[in-house]
Design a protein around this motif. Structure first.
Motif, mmCIF file in Angstrom:
data_model
loop_
_atom_site.group_PDB
_atom_site.id
_atom_site.type_symbol
_atom_site.label_atom_id
_atom_site.label_comp_id
_atom_site.label_asym_id
_atom_site.label_seq_id
_atom_site.Cartn_x
_atom_site.Cartn_y
_atom_site.Cartn_z
ATOM 1 N N TRP A 42 0.860 -1.186 0.000
ATOM 2 C CA TRP A 42 0.000 0.000 0.000
ATOM 3 C C TRP A 42 0.894 1.233 0.000
ATOM 4 O O TRP A 42 1.745 1.384 0.870
ATOM 5 C CB TRP A 42 -0.877 0.027 1.248
ATOM 6 C CG TRP A 42 -1.882 -1.070 1.317
ATOM 7 C CD1 TRP A 42 -1.742 -2.275 1.922
ATOM 8 C CD2 TRP A 42 -3.185 -1.064 0.739
ATOM 9 N NE1 TRP A 42 -2.875 -3.020 1.765
ATOM 10 C CE2 TRP A 42 -3.782 -2.304 1.045
ATOM 11 C CE3 TRP A 42 -3.903 -0.131 -0.006
ATOM 12 C CZ2 TRP A 42 -5.068 -2.624 0.635
ATOM 13 C CZ3 TRP A 42 -5.190 -0.449 -0.404
ATOM 14 C CH2 TRP A 42 -5.760 -1.685 -0.084
ATOM 15 N N ILE A 43 0.700 2.124 -0.961
ATOM 16 C CA ILE A 43 1.399 3.402 -0.997
ATOM 17 C C ILE A 43 0.393 4.462 -0.553
ATOM 18 O O ILE A 43 -0.671 4.614 -1.160
ATOM 19 C CB ILE A 43 1.939 3.718 -2.397
ATOM 20 C CG1 ILE A 43 2.958 2.646 -2.796
ATOM 21 C CG2 ILE A 43 2.552 5.112 -2.429
ATOM 22 C CD1 ILE A 43 3.487 2.794 -4.203
ATOM 23 N N VAL A 44 0.717 5.165 0.540
ATOM 24 C CA VAL A 44 -0.205 6.142 1.119
ATOM 25 C C VAL A 44 0.462 7.511 1.143
ATOM 26 O O VAL A 44 1.477 7.709 1.810
ATOM 27 C CB VAL A 44 -0.624 5.740 2.552
ATOM 28 C CG1 VAL A 44 -1.626 6.748 3.114
ATOM 29 C CG2 VAL A 44 -1.202 4.336 2.577
ATOM 30 N N ASP A 45 -0.100 8.458 0.394
ATOM 31 C CA ASP A 45 0.389 9.830 0.369
ATOM 32 C C ASP A 45 -0.217 10.604 1.530
ATOM 33 O O ASP A 45 -1.307 10.285 2.001
ATOM 34 C CB ASP A 45 0.027 10.484 -0.968
ATOM 35 C CG ASP A 45 0.786 11.775 -1.200
ATOM 36 O OD1 ASP A 45 1.821 11.990 -0.539
ATOM 37 O OD2 ASP A 45 0.342 12.569 -2.042
ATOM 38 N N GLU A 46 0.474 11.637 1.979
ATOM 39 C CA GLU A 46 0.033 12.469 3.106
ATOM 40 C C GLU A 46 -0.217 11.599 4.344
ATOM 41 O O GLU A 46 -1.191 11.766 5.081
ATOM 42 C CB GLU A 46 -1.232 13.265 2.749
ATOM 43 C CG GLU A 46 -1.037 14.216 1.587
ATOM 44 C CD GLU A 46 -0.071 15.356 1.903
ATOM 45 O OE1 GLU A 46 0.000 15.785 3.059
ATOM 46 O OE2 GLU A 46 0.618 15.799 0.968
#
Length: 108
Positions: A42-46
């Motif tokens: 999972w790539i999670v921004d902010e």
């Protein structure tokens, strides 16, 4: 990364529709079940915004607290993106997350 599906989301997307107590749990459970069935990164921004997300009352679950057991068991894998200042403020003061997350600084 070989063999992993890569899914991108943001803190805002994870929090969408979670204004009522218990609705964040459905989001967390969906991520857990999907991660158990498939190898997912999972790539999670902010990501710093997840620290207090979902806490609309004292009874509600924070997104990251809900994901912590899956992280500890090793089937939830994340790449979290944030600014250095926001990351420090959100995660370095929390020993449970600090020992499960490795910080990698990328200079622009």
């Amino acid at each position: 990364l070989r063999g992993y599906q890569i899914l991108q989301t943001s803190a805002i997307q994870l929090q969408a529709g979670t204004m009522y107590v218990g609705t964040i749990d459905a989001t967390i459970n969906a991520m857990i079940e999907l991660s158990k069935e498939h190898k997912i990164l999972w790539i999670v921004d902010e990501a710093h915004a997840l620290k207090d997300s979902g806490t609309h009352s004292k009874k509600s679950t924070n997104v990251l607290q809900g994901l912590l057991p899956g992280m500890a068991q090793g089937f939830l894998k994340f790449l979290l993106a944030s600014t250095p200042d926001n990351w420090s403020a959100a995660y370095e003061s929390d020993p449970a997350f600090d020992r499960r997350l490795d910080r990698v600084d990328i200079v622009e």
